[in-house]
Design a protein around this motif. Structure first.
Motif, PDB file in Angstrom:
ATOM      1  N   LEU A 203       0.852  -1.186   0.000  1.00 19.32           N
ATOM      2  CA  LEU A 203       0.000   0.000   0.000  1.00 19.32           C
ATOM      3  C   LEU A 203       0.887   1.234   0.000  1.00 19.32           C
ATOM      4  O   LEU A 203       1.900   1.291   0.692  1.00 19.32           O
ATOM      5  CB  LEU A 203      -0.897  -0.003   1.236  1.00 19.32           C
ATOM      6  CG  LEU A 203      -1.853  -1.181   1.369  1.00 19.32           C
ATOM      7  CD1 LEU A 203      -2.632  -1.080   2.668  1.00 19.32           C
ATOM      8  CD2 LEU A 203      -2.795  -1.256   0.177  1.00 19.32           C
ATOM      9  N   GLY A 204       0.514   2.227  -0.790  1.00 20.54           N
ATOM     10  CA  GLY A 204       1.346   3.416  -0.905  1.00 20.54           C
ATOM     11  C   GLY A 204       0.667   4.469  -1.753  1.00 20.54           C
ATOM     12  O   GLY A 204      -0.568   4.522  -1.845  1.00 20.54           O
ATOM     13  N   PRO A 205       1.438   5.296  -2.427  1.00 25.83           N
ATOM     14  CA  PRO A 205       0.855   6.378  -3.224  1.00 25.83           C
ATOM     15  C   PRO A 205       0.095   5.906  -4.458  1.00 25.83           C
ATOM     16  O   PRO A 205      -0.677   6.671  -5.025  1.00 25.83           O
ATOM     17  CB  PRO A 205       2.062   7.235  -3.608  1.00 25.83           C
ATOM     18  CG  PRO A 205       3.247   6.350  -3.441  1.00 25.83           C
ATOM     19  CD  PRO A 205       2.901   5.391  -2.355  1.00 25.83           C
ATOM     20  N   VAL A 234       3.072  -2.276   3.533  1.00 25.52           N
ATOM     21  CA  VAL A 234       2.970  -0.835   3.260  1.00 25.52           C
ATOM     22  C   VAL A 234       4.286  -0.244   2.779  1.00 25.52           C
ATOM     23  O   VAL A 234       5.361  -0.814   2.969  1.00 25.52           O
ATOM     24  CB  VAL A 234       2.526  -0.071   4.529  1.00 25.52           C
ATOM     25  CG1 VAL A 234       1.100  -0.409   4.900  1.00 25.52           C
ATOM     26  CG2 VAL A 234       3.483  -0.345   5.687  1.00 25.52           C
ATOM     27  N   ASP A 235       4.153   0.923   2.155  1.00 26.10           N
ATOM     28  CA  ASP A 235       5.276   1.792   1.812  1.00 26.10           C
ATOM     29  C   ASP A 235       4.931   3.200   2.278  1.00 26.10           C
ATOM     30  O   ASP A 235       4.650   4.083   1.475  1.00 26.10           O
ATOM     31  CB  ASP A 235       5.548   1.786   0.302  1.00 26.10           C
ATOM     32  CG  ASP A 235       6.235   0.518  -0.150  1.00 26.10           C
ATOM     33  OD1 ASP A 235       7.299   0.195   0.393  1.00 26.10           O
ATOM     34  OD2 ASP A 235       5.687  -0.168  -1.035  1.00 26.10           O
ATOM     35  N   PRO A 243      -5.787   4.668   6.698  1.00 26.36           N
ATOM     36  CA  PRO A 243      -7.086   4.433   6.047  1.00 26.36           C
ATOM     37  C   PRO A 243      -7.026   3.391   4.940  1.00 26.36           C
ATOM     38  O   PRO A 243      -8.001   2.671   4.715  1.00 26.36           O
ATOM     39  CB  PRO A 243      -7.445   5.817   5.487  1.00 26.36           C
ATOM     40  CG  PRO A 243      -6.703   6.785   6.346  1.00 26.36           C
ATOM     41  CD  PRO A 243      -5.407   6.099   6.687  1.00 26.36           C
ATOM     42  N   ALA A 244      -5.897   3.310   4.240  1.00 26.14           N
ATOM     43  CA  ALA A 244      -5.775   2.315   3.171  1.00 26.14           C
ATOM     44  C   ALA A 244      -5.726   0.905   3.720  1.00 26.14           C
ATOM     45  O   ALA A 244      -6.195  -0.047   3.073  1.00 26.14           O
ATOM     46  CB  ALA A 244      -4.511   2.600   2.343  1.00 26.14           C
ATOM     47  N   ALA A 245      -5.170   0.723   4.915  1.00 28.81           N
ATOM     48  CA  ALA A 245      -5.067  -0.605   5.517  1.00 28.81           C
ATOM     49  C   ALA A 245      -6.315  -1.001   6.295  1.00 28.81           C
ATOM     50  O   ALA A 245      -6.481  -2.172   6.652  1.00 28.81           O
ATOM     51  CB  ALA A 245      -3.854  -0.657   6.438  1.00 28.81           C
ATOM     52  N   GLY A 388       0.517  -7.145  -4.568  1.00 29.99           N
ATOM     53  CA  GLY A 388       0.620  -5.814  -5.144  1.00 29.99           C
ATOM     54  C   GLY A 388       1.871  -5.647  -5.982  1.00 29.99           C
ATOM     55  O   GLY A 388       2.296  -6.576  -6.673  1.00 29.99           O
ATOM     56  N   ALA A 389       2.469  -4.474  -5.904  1.00 29.88           N
ATOM     57  CA  ALA A 389       3.674  -4.185  -6.684  1.00 29.88           C
ATOM     58  C   ALA A 389       4.404  -3.035  -6.020  1.00 29.88           C
ATOM     59  O   ALA A 389       3.778  -2.132  -5.460  1.00 29.88           O
ATOM     60  CB  ALA A 389       3.329  -3.824  -8.128  1.00 29.88           C
TER      61      ALA A 389
END
Length: 412
Positions: A203-205, A234-235, A243-245, A388-389
């Motif tokens: 998770l990141g930008p 995460v990043d 909030p993304a997690a 993800g990536a």
């Protein structure tokens, strides 16, 4: 080593980009002009954005700035890689296309045939205004210019198509992969026990809350008995990515978490506390005794720099060796300690399966197993390609996955 490596890396980077500019812009235009300058600006600007995206992420720049730079900057990294590979492949096609054009009949190349050529007058005549060539009509490209444009255009189309499809593959979310793993020590009553393995969500930008929700929905639909989140969630900080997690709180099965190397770039202890708040159980060099087997977890090796590295003795030293043991460890290189401690199955991620072909060759040089199930002595190792990536939100030749591991008792 740094004194040697840095200049060498810069020389390769500059040389590769000059080669791209030459093949895509200089060789496809007749003379210096606006197109060549635009090509140089495009390539230089792409790298400015890419470096900016990397620096912004690692230095904790304002999240709006990270998001602004991430998409164009990271996508440029992927696009420049496949532009270079496509242009290099075009070097093989270039002489073949040139030879094919040379062998074309004159009529097909645009020259008048003897049957259609105008008769030669017996006496010189002054050319009429209608017969005079128009200054506005463009000259036909030379054979070399035509070949350069054809090969360059094909290279751009191939690179854009590859990156576009690879990005679509990431954004649509990982697919569920099913793998059966037999364990000799697993009781018959636990035959068919299912563990959902998810790693490297990153998770990141570029990947946010909607991406997490898709992963949670896929896992819940598979109805596993246990969920294992094996690092690199995460990043970024809890402040930016909390909030993304948040959808992880909706995981329906008991869920466990171990750190990956990227957690230590993002505030590992804050994230350990956050995933615990969301209902996951962090296994920090710890073990829990489930009814049918032991589940253990060790910290990532990146934690050694802060005194929070893996401790296999703490996690596994006093366990009953007659019970089956499943270990969560982010990096496949930790398999050697797992073998020494009698682990039956290690679940890992980290490699992304290479993420961008031919990155799998680089990953294979640094990891004992890049993806899939392997065996080391009496210990089995399963490595997920990740959900993800990192960097470019793009995968080529290494599709993302969530793996449903089904344990099988050899006594069943």
């Amino acid at each position: 080593m740094v004194i040697v490596f840095v200049p060498l890396a810069l020389a390769v980077l500059v040389g590769g980009n000059w080669y791209l500019w030459r093949r895509l812009f200089r060789d496809t235009t007749r003379a210096p002009g606006a197109l060549r300058r635009a090509g140089a600006a495009l390539i230089a600007g792409g790298w400015v954005l890419a470096v900016g995206a990397l620096v912004a992420e690692r230095t904790g720049a304002p999240f709006w700035l990270q998001r602004t730079l991430a998409w164009p900057g990271f996508l440029w990294l992927a696009l420049s890689l496949y532009l270079l590979l496509a242009v290099l492949a075009g070097e093989i096609a270039r002489p073949l296309l040139t030879l094919a054009i040379r062998r074309m009949p004159e009529r097909r190349r645009g020259a008048p045939s003897p049957e259609t050529a105008p008769p030669t007058p017996s006496a010189p005549q002054a050319p009429s205004a209608a017969a005079a060539p128009s200054a506005a009509s463009p000259a036909l490209p030379s054979r070399r210019l035509f070949v350069s444009r054809a090969v360059g255009g094909a290279a751009v189309a191939a690179a854009v198509g590859t990156v576009g499809y690879g990005t679509y593959g990431v954004l649509r979310g990982p697919r569920l992969k099913r793998v059966t793993v037999p364990l000799a020590k697993l009781p018959r009553a636990a035959h068919g026990y299912r563990i959902a393995v998810v790693s490297d969500i990153h998770l990141g930008p570029t990947l946010g809350r909607g991406f997490t929700q898709g992963i949670v929905d896929t896992i819940n639909a598979a109805q596993p008995d246990l969920v294992a989140v094996v690092g690199d969630l995460v990043d970024g900080s809890v402040k930016n990515l909390g909030p993304a997690a948040a959808p992880l709180a909706r995981l329906e099965a008991p869920s466990y978490f171990v750190t990956g190397n990227h957690e230590y770039f993002s505030g590992a202890q804050q994230w350990v506390a956050e995933v615990r708040r969301l209902g996951l159980t962090p296994l920090e060099n710890a073990r829990t005794e489930l009814p049918w087997f032991d589940l253990a977890g060790v910290n990532d090796v990146a934690g050694e720099s802060t005194g929070q590295g893996p401790d296999f003795t703490k996690a596994l030293g006093d366990r009953d060796p007659a019970r089956a043991c499943v270990l969560l460890a982010h990096q496949p290189v930790q398999i050697h300690q797992a073998v020494e401690h009698g682990v039956d199955l290690q679940l890992s991620g980290h490699t992304h399966g290479g993420q961008l072909w031919p990155g799998n060759l680089v990953a294979a040089a640094a990891n004992p197993t890049v993806a899939g199930l392997d065996r080391y002595g009496d210990t089995q190792l399963y490595v997920s390609r990740g959900a993800g990536a990192w960097g470019p939100p793009t995968r080529v030749g290494a599709p993302s996955d969530i793996t449903l591991i089904q344990l099988a008792s050899t006594h069943a």
